[in-house]
Scaffold this motif. Sequence first.
Motif, PDB file in Angstrom:
ATOM      1  N   GLY A  54      11.445  14.729  33.518  1.00 34.91           N
ATOM      2  CA  GLY A  54      12.060  13.656  34.290  1.00 34.91           C
ATOM      3  C   GLY A  54      12.422  12.422  33.507  1.00 34.91           C
ATOM      4  N   CYS A  55      11.694  12.157  32.410  1.00 34.89           N
ATOM      5  CA  CYS A  55      11.856  10.889  31.699  1.00 34.89           C
ATOM      6  C   CYS A  55      11.951  11.049  30.193  1.00 34.89           C
ATOM      7  N   GLY A  56      12.204  12.264  29.706  1.00 33.68           N
ATOM      8  CA  GLY A  56      12.262  12.462  28.264  1.00 33.68           C
ATOM      9  C   GLY A  56      13.310  11.605  27.583  1.00 33.68           C
ATOM     10  N   GLY A  57      14.481  11.505  28.176  1.00 33.86           N
ATOM     11  CA  GLY A  57      15.535  10.670  27.607  1.00 33.86           C
ATOM     12  C   GLY A  57      15.193   9.193  27.676  1.00 33.86           C
ATOM     13  N   LEU A  58      14.602   8.780  28.784  1.00 37.70           N
ATOM     14  CA  LEU A  58      14.172   7.391  28.950  1.00 37.70           C
ATOM     15  C   LEU A  58      13.170   7.012  27.866  1.00 37.70           C
ATOM     16  N   ILE A  59      12.168   7.874  27.656  1.00 34.97           N
ATOM     17  CA  ILE A  59      11.147   7.582  26.651  1.00 34.97           C
ATOM     18  C   ILE A  59      11.780   7.501  25.259  1.00 34.97           C
ATOM     19  N   ALA A  60      12.637   8.469  24.948  1.00 34.28           N
ATOM     20  CA  ALA A  60      13.268   8.488  23.620  1.00 34.28           C
ATOM     21  C   ALA A  60      14.119   7.243  23.399  1.00 34.28           C
ATOM     22  N   GLU A  61      14.851   6.824  24.419  1.00 35.73           N
ATOM     23  CA  GLU A  61      15.681   5.620  24.279  1.00 35.73           C
ATOM     24  C   GLU A  61      14.818   4.372  24.130  1.00 35.73           C
ATOM     25  N   ALA A  62      13.741   4.298  24.919  1.00 37.98           N
ATOM     26  CA  ALA A  62      12.860   3.147  24.814  1.00 37.98           C
ATOM     27  C   ALA A  62      12.247   3.046  23.422  1.00 37.98           C
ATOM     28  N   ALA A  81      17.416  27.706  34.240  1.00 37.37           N
ATOM     29  CA  ALA A  81      18.365  26.882  34.995  1.00 37.37           C
ATOM     30  C   ALA A  81      17.759  25.526  35.335  1.00 37.37           C
ATOM     31  N   MET A  82      16.459  25.510  35.625  1.00 36.65           N
ATOM     32  CA  MET A  82      15.776  24.243  35.920  1.00 36.65           C
ATOM     33  C   MET A  82      15.752  23.358  34.680  1.00 36.65           C
ATOM     34  N   VAL A  83      15.418  23.941  33.536  1.00 33.01           N
ATOM     35  CA  VAL A  83      15.386  23.164  32.293  1.00 33.01           C
ATOM     36  C   VAL A  83      16.777  22.622  31.979  1.00 33.01           C
ATOM     37  N   GLU A  84      17.779  23.454  32.156  1.00 32.70           N
ATOM     38  CA  GLU A  84      19.145  23.011  31.888  1.00 32.70           C
ATOM     39  C   GLU A  84      19.536  21.854  32.796  1.00 32.70           C
ATOM     40  N   ARG A  85      19.164  21.937  34.070  1.00 35.44           N
ATOM     41  CA  ARG A  85      19.478  20.852  35.009  1.00 35.44           C
ATOM     42  C   ARG A  85      18.813  19.551  34.568  1.00 35.44           C
ATOM     43  N   MET A  86      17.550  19.638  34.188  1.00 33.47           N
ATOM     44  CA  MET A  86      16.805  18.430  33.866  1.00 33.47           C
ATOM     45  C   MET A  86      17.178  17.863  32.497  1.00 33.47           C
ATOM     46  N   CYS A  87      17.809  18.670  31.648  1.00 35.73           N
ATOM     47  CA  CYS A  87      18.170  18.211  30.301  1.00 35.73           C
ATOM     48  C   CYS A  87      19.656  17.874  30.196  1.00 35.73           C
ATOM     49  N   GLY A  88      20.229  17.433  31.292  1.00 30.88           N
ATOM     50  CA  GLY A  88      21.626  17.027  31.295  1.00 30.88           C
ATOM     51  C   GLY A  88      21.825  15.649  30.681  1.00 30.88           C
ATOM     52  N   PRO A  89      23.034  15.107  30.788  1.00 32.36           N
ATOM     53  CA  PRO A  89      23.351  13.839  30.111  1.00 32.36           C
ATOM     54  C   PRO A  89      22.814  12.586  30.798  1.00 32.36           C
ATOM     55  N   PHE A  90      22.301  12.725  32.027  1.00 39.11           N
ATOM     56  CA  PHE A  90      21.822  11.546  32.760  1.00 39.11           C
ATOM     57  C   PHE A  90      20.433  11.804  33.334  1.00 39.11           C
ATOM     58  N   GLU A  91      19.655  10.742  33.440  1.00 38.92           N
ATOM     59  CA  GLU A  91      18.426  10.759  34.216  1.00 38.92           C
ATOM     60  C   GLU A  91      18.587   9.779  35.363  1.00 38.92           C
ATOM     61  N   ARG A  92      17.999  10.108  36.503  1.00 41.66           N
ATOM     62  CA  ARG A  92      18.223   9.354  37.728  1.00 41.66           C
ATOM     63  C   ARG A  92      16.918   8.673  38.143  1.00 41.66           C
ATOM     64  N   PHE A  93      17.010   7.406  38.491  1.00 39.30           N
ATOM     65  CA  PHE A  93      15.839   6.620  38.843  1.00 39.30           C
ATOM     66  C   PHE A  93      16.111   5.861  40.136  1.00 39.30           C
ATOM     67  N   VAL A  94      15.359   6.206  41.165  1.00 37.20           N
ATOM     68  CA  VAL A  94      15.531   5.614  42.493  1.00 37.20           C
ATOM     69  C   VAL A  94      14.582   4.425  42.625  1.00 37.20           C
ATOM     70  N   ALA A  95      15.123   3.279  42.904  1.00 39.97           N
ATOM     71  CA  ALA A  95      14.306   2.071  43.008  1.00 39.97           C
ATOM     72  C   ALA A  95      13.443   2.112  44.255  1.00 39.97           C
ATOM     73  N   VAL A  96      12.181   1.723  44.109  1.00 37.77           N
ATOM     74  CA  VAL A  96      11.269   1.549  45.243  1.00 37.77           C
ATOM     75  C   VAL A  96      11.359   0.094  45.654  1.00 37.77           C
ATOM     76  N   LEU A  97      11.854  -0.112  46.862  1.00 38.37           N
ATOM     77  CA  LEU A  97      12.092  -1.479  47.331  1.00 38.37           C
ATOM     78  C   LEU A  97      10.903  -1.943  48.158  1.00 38.37           C
ATOM     79  N   SER A  98      10.424  -3.132  47.879  1.00 38.35           N
ATOM     80  CA  SER A  98       9.251  -3.674  48.605  1.00 38.35           C
ATOM     81  C   SER A  98       9.658  -4.111  50.009  1.00 38.35           C
TER      82      SER A  98
END
Length: 245
Positions: A40-48, A228-245
């Motif tokens: 879910g966050c491999g790209g996020l971690i690598a970019e950070a 197919a699951m790995v391919e879906r999750m390793c696409g060009p974008f990661e999606r992050f849904v904001a939790v609103l208070s």
Amino acid sequence: MRADAFLAAAERLPLADLDALGGPGGLVVVAPHPDDESLGCGGLIAEARRLGRAVRLVVVSDGCGSHTHSATYPPERLRALREAETLRAVAILGMAEADVRFLRLPDAHVPSDGPQANAAAEAILQAARDCAASCVFVTWRHDPHCDHKAAAAIVALAGLQRAGVWVYEYPVWGWTLPPETEVGPEPQGFRLDVSAHRGTKARAVAAHASQTTDLIADDPGGFRLEAAMVERMCGPFERFVAVLS
């Protein structure tokens, strides 16, 4: 909103960089199981890490539910294997072993409340303090796995938003929901372009060999990520849904 419409809307969330996601501070990734951080966050971690941002990972469960009938990998050995795989995966993404904490709650029985959940929430708060976090990422509350839901509930218990920390949820198994499932209002949040890190992320996912190969061969009913699951999750974008208070 129906799950199919919600997930389609998540694919159209605006693109953002890390600063827009949650400011200049550190990041905490909360993974219900060893491997969710890479999926879910491999790209996020690598970019950070490329940007020199501090990252902490909290793995909530012991991961022992993936192969419950293996004689060669009984629970204690399986837990050790999955933790070692996680450390290899995050090293590929640029993290240090010292920045990972394993809470070892029971796989498939992570509590959403009570003393263990409160202790887990405190561990997440401590990880956020350790890296001066400005944002925390956890699995989507509607993911069709009890531990993914529980991880989201534990992050809510932590009360991070009261401390000015942004909270985001990342879908992992959401696409397997029946399309008519009601999941709440239209998503708000962002997509992160991780195309520059796709190869790195794929290697991190592959480091979880117990989940992606026949490494554990004596449990025919054991879990294995489909290609197919790995391919879906390793696409060009990661999606992050904001939790609103």
